[in-house]
Scaffold this motif. Structure first.
Motif, PDB file in Angstrom:
ATOM      1  N   ALA A 161       0.856  -1.189   0.000  1.00  0.00           N
ATOM      2  CA  ALA A 161       0.000   0.000   0.000  1.00  0.00           C
ATOM      3  C   ALA A 161       0.888   1.234   0.000  1.00  0.00           C
ATOM      4  CB  ALA A 161      -0.921   0.020   1.220  1.00  0.00           C
ATOM      5  N   THR A 169      -4.652   7.272  -0.971  1.00  0.00           N
ATOM      6  CA  THR A 169      -4.106   5.944  -0.706  1.00  0.00           C
ATOM      7  C   THR A 169      -4.308   5.018  -1.892  1.00  0.00           C
ATOM      8  OG1 THR A 169      -6.194   5.210   0.283  1.00  0.00           O
ATOM      9  CG2 THR A 169      -4.553   6.153   1.767  1.00  0.00           C
ATOM     10  N   TYR A 172      -3.977   0.565  -2.631  1.00  0.00           N
ATOM     11  CA  TYR A 172      -3.704  -0.750  -2.056  1.00  0.00           C
ATOM     12  C   TYR A 172      -3.509  -1.787  -3.161  1.00  0.00           C
ATOM     13  CZ  TYR A 172      -5.520   1.281   2.272  1.00  0.00           C
ATOM     14  OH  TYR A 172      -5.728   2.071   3.370  1.00  0.00           O
ATOM     15  N   ALA A 184      -3.602  -6.562   0.321  1.00  0.00           N
ATOM     16  CA  ALA A 184      -3.960  -5.691   1.431  1.00  0.00           C
ATOM     17  C   ALA A 184      -5.411  -5.240   1.395  1.00  0.00           C
ATOM     18  CB  ALA A 184      -3.063  -4.450   1.423  1.00  0.00           C
ATOM     19  N   LYS A 185      -6.041  -5.308   0.240  1.00  0.00           N
ATOM     20  CA  LYS A 185      -7.385  -4.756   0.113  1.00  0.00           C
ATOM     21  C   LYS A 185      -8.367  -5.422   1.067  1.00  0.00           C
ATOM     22  CE  LYS A 185      -6.969  -3.214  -4.682  1.00  0.00           C
ATOM     23  NZ  LYS A 185      -7.419  -3.395  -6.087  1.00  0.00           N
ATOM     24  N   THR A 226      -5.051  -1.143   6.406  1.00  0.00           N
ATOM     25  CA  THR A 226      -5.373   0.270   6.249  1.00  0.00           C
ATOM     26  C   THR A 226      -4.113   1.090   6.467  1.00  0.00           C
ATOM     27  OG1 THR A 226      -7.620  -0.084   7.095  1.00  0.00           O
ATOM     28  CG2 THR A 226      -6.808   2.178   7.039  1.00  0.00           C
ATOM     29  N   THR A 257       3.159   1.674  -6.096  1.00  0.00           N
ATOM     30  CA  THR A 257       3.562   0.541  -5.256  1.00  0.00           C
ATOM     31  C   THR A 257       4.642  -0.271  -5.948  1.00  0.00           C
ATOM     32  OG1 THR A 257       1.710  -0.745  -6.113  1.00  0.00           O
ATOM     33  CG2 THR A 257       1.384   0.364  -3.984  1.00  0.00           C
TER      34      THR A 257
END
Length: 124
Positions: free
Chosen positions: A51, A60, A62, A66-67, A71, A106
């Motif tokens: 992320a 942000t 992701y 991580a989704k 957070t 990312t």
């Protein structure tokens, strides 16, 4: 001189939670992005992007692992970015790194500064 310091790793049971912190030193403005990456044991897949957050506006992004479970957030007063991880799985076991760069991506190649990493182990 820019420096990133991570903390918050440890051993947690499957289904548990951890919060990682990344404190940045040496930046003279908020025009940068902090990304979280991880490298699993053995390192065969290299560093995987998790992320990222744009420090000045809070946007942000992701990646799939991580989704819905992780957070990313920021505290600009204390120059710290957090990665709150929930519903942890054994496959989340890795060394987690934070990094700083100019753009919200990312991809590790886009980041200039890296922390030393913090170990996260998910095991019963």
């Amino acid at each position: 001189q820019v420096q990133l310091v991570e903390s918050g790793g440890g051993l947690v049971q499957p289904g548990g939670s951890l919060r990682l912190s990344c404190t940045a030193f040496g930046f003279t403005s908020e025009r940068y992005t902090i990304g979280w990456f991880r490298q699993a044991p053995g390192g065969g897949r290299g560093r995987e992007g998790v992320a990222c957050i744009s420090v000045h506006d809070g946007n942000t992004f992701y990646r799939n692992p991580a989704k819905g479970r992780f957070t990313i957030s920021r505290d600009n007063v204390n120059h710290t970015v957090y990665l709150q991880m929930t519903s942890l799985k054994p496959e989340d076991t890795a060394v987690y790194y934070c990094a700083a760069g100019p753009r919200p991506t990312t991809h590790g190649r886009d980041y200039e500064y890296w922390g030393q990493g913090t170990q996260v182990t998910v095991s019963s």
